[in-house]
Each structure stands twice: as C-alpha cells, then as structure tokens.
Design an enzyme around this catalytic site. Sequence first.
Site, PDB file in Angstrom:
ATOM      1  N   LYS A  54       0.899  -1.130  -0.174  1.00 29.15           N
ATOM      2  CA  LYS A  54       0.088   0.325   0.175  1.00 29.15           C
ATOM      3  C   LYS A  54       1.247   1.397  -0.022  1.00 29.15           C
ATOM      4  CE  LYS A  54      -4.701  -1.001   1.275  1.00 29.15           C
ATOM      5  NZ  LYS A  54      -4.388  -2.629   1.731  1.00 29.15           N
ATOM      6  N   SER A  79      -8.538   1.864   8.915  1.00 30.86           N
ATOM      7  CA  SER A  79      -7.900   1.080  10.400  1.00 30.86           C
ATOM      8  C   SER A  79      -6.645   0.330   9.962  1.00 30.86           C
ATOM      9  CB  SER A  79      -8.321   0.851  11.430  1.00 30.86           C
ATOM     10  OG  SER A  79      -9.210  -0.752  10.821  1.00 30.86           O
ATOM     11  N   GLU A 205      -9.514 -13.746  -3.625  1.00 29.49           N
ATOM     12  CA  GLU A 205     -10.301 -13.500  -1.922  1.00 29.49           C
ATOM     13  C   GLU A 205     -11.102 -13.985  -1.398  1.00 29.49           C
ATOM     14  OE1 GLU A 205     -13.907 -10.221  -3.145  1.00 29.49           O
ATOM     15  OE2 GLU A 205     -14.835 -12.704  -4.231  1.00 29.49           O
ATOM     16  N   GLY A 209     -16.038 -13.777   1.889  1.00 29.14           N
ATOM     17  CA  GLY A 209     -16.077 -11.810   1.393  1.00 29.14           C
ATOM     18  C   GLY A 209     -16.401 -12.198  -0.209  1.00 29.14           C
ATOM     19  N   ASP A 211     -17.791 -11.194  -3.045  1.00 27.54           N
ATOM     20  CA  ASP A 211     -18.014  -9.937  -3.534  1.00 27.54           C
ATOM     21  C   ASP A 211     -17.646  -9.115  -5.142  1.00 27.54           C
ATOM     22  OD1 ASP A 211     -16.257  -8.699  -1.573  1.00 27.54           O
ATOM     23  OD2 ASP A 211     -16.543  -6.807  -3.340  1.00 27.54           O
ATOM     24  N   SER A 305       0.948  -9.576  -0.020  1.00 25.80           N
ATOM     25  CA  SER A 305       0.453  -8.266  -0.213  1.00 25.80           C
ATOM     26  C   SER A 305       1.280  -7.321   1.110  1.00 25.80           C
ATOM     27  CB  SER A 305      -0.697  -8.346  -0.486  1.00 25.80           C
ATOM     28  OG  SER A 305      -1.699  -9.206   0.661  1.00 25.80           O
TER      29      SER A 305
END
Length: 321
Positions: A54, A79, A205, A209, A211, A305
């Site tokens: 990130k 967070s 994923e 979850g 999605d 990651s």
Amino acid sequence: MVDLPTFSDVEAAAERLRGVAHITPVMRSQTLDHRLGAKVVFKCENLQRMGAFKFRGAYNALSRFDATQRKAGVITFSSGNHAQAIALSAKLLDMPAVIVMPEDAPQAKLAATRAYGAEVVMYDRYKQDREALTRDLAQLRGLTLIPPYDHPDVIAGQGTAALELIQQAGELDVLLVPLGGGGLLSGSALAARATSPQCKIYGVEPEAGNDGQQSLRAGQIVHIQTPQTIADGAQTQHLGQYTFGVIQRDVTDILTASDQQLIEAMQFFAERMKIVVEPTGCLGLAAACHAQQSLSGLRVGVIISGGNVDMRRFGQWLTQA
Ligand SMILES: *Cc1c(COP(=O)(O)O)cnc(C)c1O
C-alpha cells in the site's frame, strides 16, 4: 463510465517510486515447486516499507498533489495498512495527514499511525458515518481525500509491484493477486497485460467475502455485508468504479480461499520460507495450493501483499492444527 488508468500511469508511478519504495525481493521454494510441478515466484511486499504494497499507491497519489494540496494535506479513512501508508508517505513528502479511525481500533495501529506523524481523528463506528465525517473534515480544512483503492493514482502505484516482479522474474503464465477493493488486482492487471501478454491474471479473495467473484459473474458491482474472515485486508464490501472497470476487462477470473487454507499458507511461509505474512497476504499461495486446474509446468507469480500481523495472534495461528 470513468476514465480508467493505463499501463503508462503504472510506468509513471514506477518512476516516482524509484529510490523511495523498496525493490522487494523475489523468493522461491523448491519444496513448493516440487509439490506443484510449477515454477513459483513470490513477490515479497511484506518486506515493503511499512510492511505492505500500500505504500506504493499512497506515495504515488500524494506525490501528484499540487502546491496548494500539499500545504493543506491529505485525509483518509482506514484502520489498516492504507492508514500507515498515507501517514508514512505524507511524512516523507512533508505534508499534514489526517487519518479517520474507529475509536476501538487496535492500540498498536493507532500508535503506529501516530508514530508516522499523522493526526488521528476517532469516530464511533456504531453512531457515526465515517465517509460523511471524512468528507466534512476534508471540506472544512481543504484536505484532499485519498481513498484506499478506488483512485487512478492509487491503482497505478499498486501496479508497480507486479511490474517489478515481471522485470525481476521474467514473463509469467499465471499471476495470483490478493483481492479486497481491487486496487492491487487492477494495477497488477494493467502491468501484466502490458509486460507479459500471455499471462492469466487471477484475483483471490476470502471465501466468506466473495463479492468480487459475484461482481464478475453478474457484470456489475455486488455489495455484501462486512465478511467474517481473518483476512482483515480484504474485508471490503464492494469493488470500486475504477477497480471493477479494469478487473472486468483484464482479469481472467476470481478465486477464493478459506481461513483454514490461509492459516496453512501462513505456516508454510513461516516454516519453509522464514517469512512473516499476514492472513490477507496468504491468499495467493492458498489459491495456488488448492487450484482446480493443474499448475504443472507453468510459471506462476504470487504477490505476498503484506506482513503486518499481531504477533500474539500470529503465534496462535502458527501452532494451530
Ligand atoms: C489492502 C490490502 C489488500 C487488498 O488490496 P486492495 O487494493 O484493496 O484489493 C491485500 N493485502 C493486504 C496486506 C492489504 O493491506
């Protein structure tokens, strides 16, 4: 339709990150290669600055601010790793940063974010809408909002990890990328399409979850409740406009991994490869180990990651059967 970022945006991001982001190592495991009959190359973003990829997206986005934006500073809500990435990038670029966090966020995360010099604004997650609060603060103080994934500069920055991997390890047949809101996956897809055109690109994923998988099947963004999973970096409720646009166009498919599979992958990383990987960072390896189709004879890239994990929980996971 939004204007999607392109591979040249990824190249420009790589230029901005030169000498600032770490060129993270590529690791291999003979044991794993034998087990899968494949050549697996791991891109170790757990060893990136602040412990996750990130940093790439955050620094790229902030380094594009004009003088007025720099003076007022940046704001975001998170967070997790994005908060620390924004805080560190703002510090390096000498601008103020405001991070909106729930008041019950782990002390360690609050402390880490403040240690990078950011101002933490707390909210009550049961009573206050954090996005509305963030927008109000941004307006009031002239701050620029950089969201965690759905922003062209964030996506372009995240794509530099896969670009670097292909430069380091050569072309790939398969690339496995952890998927939350899709910044990393869409950036990786831009990079891989351009530099390794034969490569099949998969997002991975949490099973609880999925999605992203549902969205790809439905042809539109599907929203879900916050999923219960140990992969806290991928507890997103939906993809974004930009990320879904790129994913729909460039990604081969989206796979899932269970929490148990993530724990097994975490144990493999610790025991065999001597590296600390957080649950979300284990998604790619978990998918490789449980792939429906054989990976035999293929060159497989896996993006690790991040490595930010509470050490007490890490110890529990490592000793869990
Ligand atoms: C944020 C994050 C992800 C998911 O990235 P997206 O760009 O939201 O898809 C995966 N792993 C780690 C360690 C993260 O911090």
